[in-house]
Design a protein around this motif. Structure first.
Motif, mmCIF file in Angstrom:
data_model
loop_
_atom_site.group_PDB
_atom_site.id
_atom_site.type_symbol
_atom_site.label_atom_id
_atom_site.label_comp_id
_atom_site.label_asym_id
_atom_site.label_seq_id
_atom_site.Cartn_x
_atom_site.Cartn_y
_atom_site.Cartn_z
ATOM 1 N N GLU A 299 0.719 -1.102 0.389
ATOM 2 C CA GLU A 299 0.076 0.437 -0.203
ATOM 3 C C GLU A 299 1.025 1.003 -0.203
ATOM 4 O O GLU A 299 0.692 1.791 -0.534
ATOM 5 N N ARG A 300 2.400 0.954 0.945
ATOM 6 C CA ARG A 300 2.854 2.066 0.777
ATOM 7 C C ARG A 300 3.303 2.485 -0.454
ATOM 8 O O ARG A 300 3.010 3.487 -0.980
ATOM 9 N N MET A 301 4.065 1.583 -0.716
ATOM 10 C CA MET A 301 4.866 1.977 -2.073
ATOM 11 C C MET A 301 3.864 2.359 -3.659
ATOM 12 O O MET A 301 4.213 3.399 -4.267
ATOM 13 N N THR A 302 2.705 1.865 -3.682
ATOM 14 C CA THR A 302 1.525 2.288 -4.230
ATOM 15 C C THR A 302 1.239 3.561 -4.281
ATOM 16 O O THR A 302 1.824 4.646 -4.977
ATOM 17 N N GLU A 303 1.714 4.245 -3.408
ATOM 18 C CA GLU A 303 1.057 5.618 -2.991
ATOM 19 C C GLU A 303 2.008 6.493 -2.966
ATOM 20 O O GLU A 303 1.964 7.837 -3.455
ATOM 21 N N CYS A 304 3.157 5.941 -2.572
ATOM 22 C CA CYS A 304 4.823 6.840 -3.374
ATOM 23 C C CYS A 304 4.321 6.604 -4.402
ATOM 24 O O CYS A 304 4.617 8.173 -5.420
ATOM 25 N N ALA A 305 4.008 6.045 -5.450
ATOM 26 C CA ALA A 305 4.036 6.321 -7.134
ATOM 27 C C ALA A 305 2.602 7.026 -7.065
ATOM 28 O O ALA A 305 3.052 7.738 -8.024
ATOM 29 N N GLU A 306 1.790 6.847 -6.424
ATOM 30 C CA GLU A 306 0.721 7.989 -6.787
ATOM 31 C C GLU A 306 1.444 9.808 -6.266
ATOM 32 O O GLU A 306 0.869 10.351 -7.156
ATOM 33 N N GLU A 307 1.929 9.649 -5.730
ATOM 34 C CA GLU A 307 2.469 10.518 -5.390
ATOM 35 C C GLU A 307 3.017 12.019 -6.152
ATOM 36 O O GLU A 307 3.366 12.777 -7.118
ATOM 37 N N VAL A 308 3.490 11.313 -7.189
ATOM 38 C CA VAL A 308 4.360 11.586 -7.994
ATOM 39 C C VAL A 308 3.388 12.164 -9.436
ATOM 40 O O VAL A 308 3.685 13.370 -9.755
ATOM 41 N N LEU A 309 2.424 11.415 -9.587
ATOM 42 C CA LEU A 309 0.971 11.833 -10.266
ATOM 43 C C LEU A 309 0.416 13.205 -9.589
ATOM 44 O O LEU A 309 0.384 14.125 -10.488
ATOM 45 N N LYS A 310 0.504 13.099 -8.304
ATOM 46 C CA LYS A 310 -0.621 13.950 -7.932
ATOM 47 C C LYS A 310 0.410 15.437 -8.245
ATOM 48 O O LYS A 310 -0.259 16.867 -7.914
ATOM 49 N N ARG A 311 1.785 15.395 -7.959
ATOM 50 C CA ARG A 311 2.865 16.648 -7.648
ATOM 51 C C ARG A 311 2.794 17.475 -9.247
ATOM 52 O O ARG A 311 2.773 18.730 -9.339
ATOM 53 N N LEU A 312 3.035 16.169 -10.290
ATOM 54 C CA LEU A 312 2.835 16.703 -11.611
ATOM 55 C C LEU A 312 1.280 17.367 -11.845
ATOM 56 O O LEU A 312 0.532 17.984 -13.076
ATOM 57 N N GLU A 313 -0.298 17.425 -11.085
ATOM 58 C CA GLU A 313 -0.896 17.411 -11.397
ATOM 59 C C GLU A 313 -1.325 17.111 -12.440
ATOM 60 O O GLU A 313 -2.095 17.126 -13.253
ATOM 61 N N LEU A 314 -0.914 14.789 -12.979
ATOM 62 C CA LEU A 314 -2.295 14.222 -13.621
ATOM 63 C C LEU A 314 -2.868 14.233 -13.056
ATOM 64 O O LEU A 314 -2.464 12.483 -11.852
ATOM 65 N N PRO A 315 -4.223 13.289 -14.018
ATOM 66 C CA PRO A 315 -5.426 12.671 -12.921
ATOM 67 C C PRO A 315 -4.803 11.540 -13.064
ATOM 68 O O PRO A 315 -4.165 11.180 -14.491
ATOM 69 N N TYR A 316 -5.584 11.288 -12.677
ATOM 70 C CA TYR A 316 -4.916 9.032 -12.435
ATOM 71 C C TYR A 316 -6.189 8.515 -12.003
ATOM 72 O O TYR A 316 -6.700 8.392 -10.695
ATOM 73 N N ARG A 317 -5.999 6.704 -12.142
ATOM 74 C CA ARG A 317 -7.047 6.251 -10.916
ATOM 75 C C ARG A 317 -6.344 4.949 -10.936
ATOM 76 O O ARG A 317 -4.850 4.848 -11.899
ATOM 77 N N THR A 318 -6.686 4.066 -9.663
ATOM 78 C CA THR A 318 -5.732 3.482 -9.670
ATOM 79 C C THR A 318 -6.606 1.828 -9.031
ATOM 80 O O THR A 318 -7.320 1.916 -8.810
ATOM 81 N N MET A 319 -5.840 0.798 -10.585
ATOM 82 C CA MET A 319 -6.963 -0.334 -10.205
ATOM 83 C C MET A 319 -6.275 -1.640 -9.518
ATOM 84 O O MET A 319 -5.152 -1.820 -9.447
ATOM 85 N N VAL A 320 -6.948 -3.128 -9.230
ATOM 86 C CA VAL A 320 -6.386 -3.697 -8.793
ATOM 87 C C VAL A 320 -6.802 -4.429 -10.248
ATOM 88 O O VAL A 320 -7.715 -4.740 -10.328
ATOM 89 N N LEU A 321 -5.200 -5.139 -10.041
ATOM 90 C CA LEU A 321 -5.830 -6.036 -11.362
ATOM 91 C C LEU A 321 -6.025 -7.582 -10.563
ATOM 92 O O LEU A 321 -6.253 -7.836 -9.909
ATOM 93 N N CYS A 322 -7.457 -8.484 -11.599
ATOM 94 C CA CYS A 322 -7.932 -9.432 -11.154
ATOM 95 C C CYS A 322 -6.888 -10.621 -11.629
ATOM 96 O O CYS A 322 -6.068 -10.399 -11.975
ATOM 97 N N THR A 323 -7.002 -11.538 -11.233
ATOM 98 C CA THR A 323 -6.240 -12.657 -11.067
ATOM 99 C C THR A 323 -5.397 -13.273 -13.295
ATOM 100 O O THR A 323 -4.785 -13.887 -13.007
#
Length: 426
Positions: A299-323
């Motif tokens: 969870e922490r690592m995902t948030e670290c990656a998301e923070e890059v997009l937040k600071r660049l002000e780029l809209p994104y969505r996070t998906m959990v992949l299926c099996t």
């Protein structure tokens, strides 16, 4: 790789996990080979015990001057020595067969991973930012070529398709994006920056799961080395073969490297532009944790990656992949998808995976709790923090201006020497 002892004790659970991956049962086949291998192991142990006992008795017979017993025991030792190679060969044959099967099977999904055959069954976890409503939004390759700083033709002249040459401000912008990412991950998130090898041997790729199954996706040198498909390979193998003190964990590494992929299965997909290249750059994140830390670290690592997009002000969505859409070595994966107005859709920019002990077993990487003798396999995680080329694509499409220029995101201006926007070269 899997724990054969666990498969012996949980054959139904093993097959059920493979079924969630869309695969047939394999426990029966593996356990039959395992039983045969163990028979040869027992036979070898018995032969070794008989040889050791006879060798000891040889000395006793010699001391007593019993020539007949001495000769009989020597003949017995010779017979045993001749029997052992055949037993060893059969044991190795069975063990290699087990290894071949298990090394080609993907990781078992975590219990909370959604069921599904393909990306259509992926589940949105969260969304951030509002997609920009741009009139007549252009795709990144049209923007870059109009600026005169994204050159696919020259790259193709020397290297063929799926290569690009960036020039001028766009080349600097890519470097700026990577530097910003590295500064964020090292300065705020506690990752140690590395400059790892780009060429690795078979065992490194086996350790992270690219070999033997995905050799066709890689580029191999004329010698014994492969070009890395991602810095995950180099960074994860830092701990290959090591026994770590559990109190040292987690370990966190990051690197900005070129990545090389054959894109063997990508015929006809994203043939224009920078989305799917043979050579691209990425800032990789890798964590090595104790077994009970990996879910929280994911969870922490995902948030670290998301923070890059937040600071660049780029809209994104996070998906959990299926099996059915997860990578080979992952037990759970989050994909972060950035909004591209030129395409009018979200596209993957980062994949963050918890591999559990799957890679650690292949690498024989373990940890030992303080004060204990027993070791256990570590857990490994990896993710893009982010794919640099795709981030450049997202910046171009989201920050495009009506006059054809591209505004520079606020957080990148210090890395661009204060440049406010990128314009066509004169």
């Amino acid at each position: 790789m899997f724990d054969i002892k666990w498969i012996r004790e949980n054959p139904d659970a093993f097959d059920a996990g493979l079924a969630r991956r869309g695969l047939g049962p394999r426990a029966g086949e593996v356990l039959m080979l395992d039983e045969d291998a163990r028979k040869f192991t027992h036979a070898l142990n018995d032969l070794q015990e008989r040889r050791n006992a006879a060798s000891k008795q040889i000395g006793q017979a010699k001391a007593k001057g019993d020539e007949d017993e001495f000769n009989r025991l020597r003949e017995e030792v010779d017979r045993i020595k001749h029997q052992m190679p055949a037993a060893e060969a059969e044991q190795k044959k069975k063990q290699d067969a087990i290894r071949d099967i298990l090394s080609g099977l993907p990781n078992i999904p975590a219990d909370d991973v959604p069921e599904g055959e393909d990306e259509a069954a992926n589940v949105e976890v969260r969304k951030w930012g509002e997609p920009k409503g741009l009139n007549n939004a252009k795709e990144h390759f049209d923007i870059g070529e109009a600026l005169g700083q994204m050159d696919f033709e020259t790259a193709a002249k020397m290297s063929g398709s799926r290569f690009v040459m960036l020039k001028g401000s766009l080349a600097r912008l890519e470097r700026a994006i990577a530097s910003f990412m590295l500064d964020l991950h090292t300065g705020e998130f506690g990752y140690t920056e590395c400059q790892p090898p780009l060429l690795v041997r078979d065992e490194a790729l086996y350790g992270t799961g690219q070999l033997p199954k995905f050799a066709e996706d890689l580029f191999k040198s004329t010698g014994d080395h492969w070009l890395i498909p991602t810095a995950e390979v180099s960074l994860t193998n830092i701990v290959s073969g090591d026994i770590l003190d559990e109190e040292e964990l987690p370990l966190r590494f990051t690197a900005w490297t070129p990545c090389f992929r054959s894109e063997a299965g990508a015929a006809g997909r994203d043939t224009r532009g920078m989305i799917r290249l043979h050579q691209f750059s990425k800032v990789e994140l890798v964590s090595v944790t104790a077994p009970d830390q990996s879910n929280a670290e994911h969870e922490r690592m995902t948030e670290c990656a998301e923070e890059v997009l937040k600071r660049l002000e780029l809209p994104y969505r996070t998906m959990v992949l299926c099996t059915g859409d997860m990578g080979f070595g992952a037990r759970k994966t989050y994909d972060i998808e950035v909004w591209l107005p030129g395409q009018g859709q979200y596209r993957e920019i980062s994949s963050v995976s918890n591999c559990g002990d799957f890679q650690a077993r292949r690498m024989n990487s373990r940890c030992r709790p303080k004060g204990e003798k027993q070791t256990k396999f570590v857990h490994t995680l990896n993710g893009s923090g982010l794919a640099v080329g795709r981030t450049l694509v997202a910046v171009l499409e989201n920050y495009q201006q009506a006059d054809g220029s591209v505004a520079v995101p606020e957080v990148l201006k210090p890395y661009m020497g204060g440049v406010e926007k990128i314009e066509a070269q004169k």
